[in-house]
Design an enzyme around this catalytic site. Structure first.
Site, PDB file in Angstrom:
ATOM      1  CB  VAL A 171     117.841  72.245 112.350  1.00 61.77           C
ATOM      2  CG1 VAL A 171     117.329  72.449 110.929  1.00 61.77           C
ATOM      3  CG2 VAL A 171     119.199  71.562 112.318  1.00 61.77           C
ATOM      4  CG  ASP A 172     112.692  72.990 114.799  1.00 60.04           C
ATOM      5  OD1 ASP A 172     112.365  72.944 113.603  1.00 60.04           O
ATOM      6  OD2 ASP A 172     112.309  72.159 115.634  1.00 60.04           O
ATOM      7  CB  ALA A 173     116.853  77.899 116.876  1.00 56.92           C
TER       8      ALA A 173
END
Length: 375
Positions: A171-173
């Site tokens: 999700v960060d990526a």
């Protein structure tokens, strides 16, 4: 293209207040195309990820190294009046600011969008948060929490073992990708109008958008998908299948591919079997279908069947570990591992290649991630 050839974003100056993954990933992608990124890190402490290990490389966290090539870094204390004055001078001449403090923090110290845009109207200001700047402003933004609250874990895992997170901070990526896209879109608008603007991305919105067909199915029909292990809710067979040594992912997503799969396995009778003659029927009877396919697949190795199915134009691939995945990409001529060109021989930190290929202005890998800034 050499490291000295101008990239598509050469001349774009980015002041990067962000930490950990989403923001630094976005600015690294932009730096690969020539943007000059200056990180502002706490003196003698730095980004949180500098301490996230093992694994380590020559005393440095490989987590930090993964996200910070082609950048410079200077020590910055948000509570220091002198450091804030220095940052304001940098921002006055910058094109982009990126930050991921909790909403309200930057405003409290004089670095909010409205405050900075008054001095630099062309500024593109990107804020990355966990849950937005309104009702979720108080919630800390961690990938695990976004995977949990955003529904991703509810469809990832096995019914027998329960929900599972993705094996990387996906999700960060994804949020970093959205941030990079938002920044570039805002820069195009500025090129046309001279106007800067604020770009906002958050983990929760990004994970919901990335659920694509699953979230669409819920919004339109009210269906709430659950844990399916490695199976697909709408296509079969579209999952790993057991062979004699390791699983093989098979994606026979239409009738032609399914027929080719059956012929390749010596199971032509399955093609017209009323349980499997349409995709909808294959989904309904997926358990029986898998049992029939695995009876044959278990007689030989994943690599054997990968070759057989490849010859038959059936999408398939063995489940590689990361090392095998890099070797596979290398065997296809993708050259997945790169080293910076401007570092002395033998001192370059190997990195995974930027996945975007441009024919005129490709990404470049110029410098190692910066050392920890000190006073």
């Amino acid at each position: 293209m050499t490291a000295t050839t101008p990239g598509a974003l050469t001349g774009i100056r980015i002041v990067d207040f962000s930490r950990v993954l989403a923001g630094p990933y976005a600015t690294m992608l932009l730096s690969d195309f020539g943007a000059a990124v200056t990180r502002l890190e706490r003196p003698n402490v730095g980004d949180d990820t500098r301490g996230w290990g093992p694994p380590w490389h020559e005393g440095e966290s490989t987590y930090f190294l993964a996200l910070n090539r082609n950048k410079t870094s200077i020590g910055f204390d948000l509570t220091s009046e002198a450091d804030r004055a220095m940052a304001h001078e940098m921002i006055a001449e910058a094109d982009v600011v990126v930050e991921n403090f909790r909403p309200g923090t930057m405003e409290r110290y004089g670095f909010g969008y409205e405050q900075l845009a008054a001095e630099n109207p062309g500024l593109v200001y990107c804020s990355v948060s966990g849950f937005g700047s309104d009702g979720g402003a108080h919630l800390p933004g961690y990938d695990l929490i976004a995977q949990a609250t955003g529904g991703l874990m509810s469809i990832t895992g096995h019914p027998e073992t329960g929900p599972a997170k993705v094996g990387v901070a996906m999700v960060d990526a994804i949020t970093g990708l959205h941030a990079a896209m938002g920044i570039q879109t805002a820069l195009i608008h500025r090129l046309r109008t001279g106007e800067g603007q604020r770009v906002e991305v958050n983990l929760l919105s990004s994970v919901l958008a990335s659920l694509t067909n699953q979230v669409s199915g819920h919004i339109i029909t009210g269906n709430v998908p659950g844990l399916m292990g490695n199976a697909h809710p709408s296509v079969a067979p579209y999952q790993p299948l057991n062979t004699a040594d390791r699983p093989l992912a098979v994606a026979a997503a239409n009738d032609r591919q399914f027929a080719a799969l059956c012929r390749s396995l010596g199971l032509p009778e399955l093609i017209d079997d009323p349980r499997f003659d349409t995709n909808a029927n294959r989904v309904i009877n997926c358990t029986e279908l898998v049992e029939s396919l695995e009876t044959v697949l278990r007689t030989d190795t994943a690599d054997h069947w990968f070759a057989v199915l490849g010859d038959a134009d059936v999408p398939a691939g063995p489940i590689n570990d990361i090392g095998q995945a890099i070797e596979f990409a290398d065997s296809l001529g993708l050259s997945p591992v790169v080293e910076p060109s401007d570092e002395p021989a033998g001192t370059g930190v190997a990195q995974i290649r930027n996945p975007i290929r441009l024919s005129k202005t490709p990404p470049t890998y110029r410098t190692n991630p910066p050392k920890l800034p000190t006073r």
